[in-house]
Design a protein around this motif. Structure first.
Motif, PDB file in Angstrom:
ATOM      1  N   ASN B 145     -22.548 -13.667 -26.517  1.00 52.02           N
ATOM      2  CA  ASN B 145     -23.099 -13.995 -27.826  1.00 52.02           C
ATOM      3  C   ASN B 145     -23.493 -12.746 -28.616  1.00 52.02           C
ATOM      4  OD1 ASN B 145     -22.885 -16.838 -28.009  1.00 52.02           O
ATOM      5  ND2 ASN B 145     -24.491 -17.043 -26.476  1.00 52.02           N
ATOM      6  N   ALA B 146     -23.918 -11.712 -27.915  1.00 50.66           N
ATOM      7  CA  ALA B 146     -24.252 -10.471 -28.618  1.00 50.66           C
ATOM      8  C   ALA B 146     -23.017  -9.883 -29.289  1.00 50.66           C
ATOM      9  CB  ALA B 146     -24.854  -9.463 -27.644  1.00 50.66           C
ATOM     10  N   LEU B 148     -20.220 -11.464 -30.124  1.00 52.23           N
ATOM     11  CA  LEU B 148     -19.783 -12.337 -31.215  1.00 52.23           C
ATOM     12  C   LEU B 148     -20.704 -12.199 -32.420  1.00 52.23           C
ATOM     13  CD1 LEU B 148     -18.818 -15.594 -29.264  1.00 52.23           C
ATOM     14  CD2 LEU B 148     -17.280 -13.914 -30.284  1.00 52.23           C
ATOM     15  N   GLY B 149     -21.984 -12.055 -32.144  1.00 50.31           N
ATOM     16  CA  GLY B 149     -22.959 -11.990 -33.223  1.00 50.31           C
ATOM     17  C   GLY B 149     -22.863 -10.745 -34.068  1.00 50.31           C
ATOM     18  N   VAL B 150     -22.347  -9.694 -33.489  1.00 52.80           N
ATOM     19  CA  VAL B 150     -22.301  -8.433 -34.222  1.00 52.80           C
ATOM     20  C   VAL B 150     -21.010  -8.287 -35.044  1.00 52.80           C
ATOM     21  CG1 VAL B 150     -21.149  -6.915 -32.549  1.00 52.80           C
ATOM     22  CG2 VAL B 150     -23.009  -6.037 -33.956  1.00 52.80           C
ATOM     23  N   PRO B 152     -19.644  -9.923 -37.537  1.00 53.31           N
ATOM     24  CA  PRO B 152     -19.720  -9.944 -39.012  1.00 53.31           C
ATOM     25  C   PRO B 152     -20.298  -8.673 -39.617  1.00 53.31           C
ATOM     26  CG  PRO B 152     -20.556 -11.997 -38.078  1.00 53.31           C
ATOM     27  CD  PRO B 152     -20.392 -11.043 -36.934  1.00 53.31           C
ATOM     28  N   ALA B 153     -20.997  -7.897 -38.805  1.00 52.80           N
ATOM     29  CA  ALA B 153     -21.635  -6.687 -39.339  1.00 52.80           C
ATOM     30  C   ALA B 153     -20.661  -5.534 -39.505  1.00 52.80           C
ATOM     31  CB  ALA B 153     -22.775  -6.253 -38.419  1.00 52.80           C
ATOM     32  N   GLY B 193     -21.294 -18.169 -29.737  1.00 55.35           N
ATOM     33  CA  GLY B 193     -21.632 -17.594 -31.025  1.00 55.35           C
ATOM     34  C   GLY B 193     -22.250 -18.640 -31.934  1.00 55.35           C
ATOM     35  N   ALA B 194     -22.263 -18.346 -33.207  1.00 50.75           N
ATOM     36  CA  ALA B 194     -22.820 -19.301 -34.168  1.00 50.75           C
ATOM     37  C   ALA B 194     -22.333 -18.937 -35.555  1.00 50.75           C
ATOM     38  CB  ALA B 194     -24.331 -19.277 -34.144  1.00 50.75           C
TER      39      ALA B 194
END
Lengths: 128, 194
Positions: B145-146, B148-150, B152-153, B193-194
């Motif tokens: 998840n970390a 996947l979460g990054v 978009p940045a 992810g989300a």
């Protein structure tokens, strides 16, 4: 979310938060989300890659002396409330540009509500 | 093992407008030193973030070591734990080399006693093979998840691609552990992810 995916933490969270669901969010589901999405860097009790969350609600952002925050967060003057947490989780770097956390893992409003409900309960220092 | 796995576990924390792992550092970790040379600006911030990643690799290695030495793991599962620990050691070694190449000082691992007492690892609650696997599964899911979460940045689509590939690698770990536990795989689509 697939319940089976989070079976590992489900028992612990369900035991603590069973029945604790409010209009603002479901703390039990929030606990599962916290473990899955935040747990890589954060925990309630200990600083790690990210700061610990014990005593989060009502604390000024970037003020925990044992953690090396970005100067941007330290200068933000934000106090963590349900409202500011909601804004932070939606997009940390929109709220505080140049902070360390750019991970976006709570784009969904329900997810944020559940996470915040969990945090509002699990991070209470008075319960320790 | 693909060298694109060389950064692992929640390491892609970035500053807004300034990737925590600069293009140069990521290129180094991806095994592309010629690309790294095109991004010569890797500096102290990169070293700091790489050290965060290194600290997490130390933690993962310790977690698998504690599990392997617990006497709780049966032979097939023990093999998996040893395999994954070896991969994390590979991550660690690559991170150390990269940090030193950038002029930084790699962080040291904590002592076994400190890891054992860590509230995050909750070693004292481990009583069975399932508990060991649950810990490893939790760590791997956090990594998935970390990454996947990054994504978009990243302004650089190549870096987003690397993060995606790392997430895929961690997902493989998570899936293998889930299978070893005999647990069901996620039933819903888009469950990470989300």
């Amino acid at each position: 979310m697939a319940p089976s995916k989070y079976a590992g933490v489900a028992l612990a969270c369900a035991g603590v938060f069973a029945g604790v669901a409010h209009a603002g969010g479901d703390a039990a589901r929030g606990g599962l989300l916290y473990s899955a999405r935040c747990g890589g860097c954060h925990s309630i009790e200990e600083n790690g890659a990210g700061p610990r969350h014990l005593g989060l609600i009502g604390r000024r952002a970037g003020s925990q002396p044992e953690y090396d925050y970005s100067s941007a967060l330290q200068a933000s003057r934000i106090v963590w409330t349900r409202k500011t947490l909601n804004e932070w989780l939606a997009n940390p770097n929109e709220l505080v540009p140049a902070n360390k956390m750019v991970v976006q893992l709570a784009n969904d409003a329900r997810d944020r509500a559940d996470l915040i409900e969990y945090l509002s309960v699990a991070t209470r220092e008075s319960d320790r | 093992m693909s060298e694109t796995t060389l950064i692992s576990r929640r390491s892609l924390i970035t500053r807004a407008g300034q990737l925590s792992l600069s293009a140069g550092a990521l290129a180094l970790l991806a095994g592309n030193e010629s690309l790294a040379g095109k991004h010569a600006s890797a500096g102290g911030n990169d070293v700091a973030i790489l050290n965060v990643a290194l600290g997490l690799e130390h933690e993962a290695i310790a977690a698998y070591q504690i599990g392997a030495e617990s006497g709780l793991l049966q032979k097939p599962v023990l093999d998996v734990a040893v395999l994954f620990q070896g991969q994390h050691k590979g991550h660690r070694d690559a991170l150390v080399a990269t940090i030193e190449k950038l002029g930084g000082k790699p962080v040291m691992a904590m002592t076994t006693d400190e890891y054992t007492k860590s509230a995050k690892l909750k070693v004292s609650s481990i009583k069975s093979q399932a508990d060991v696997l649950m810990l490893a599964q939790r760590l791997e899911l956090g990594a998935v998840n970390a990454y996947l979460g990054v994504i978009p940045a990243f302004g650089d689509r190549e870096l987003a691609k690397v993060a995606g590939r790392l997430a895929a690698d961690e997902t493989m770990h998570y899936t293998a552990l889930t299978q070893a536990m005999g647990a069901a795989l996620p039933s819903a689509a888009l469950s990470y992810g989300a």
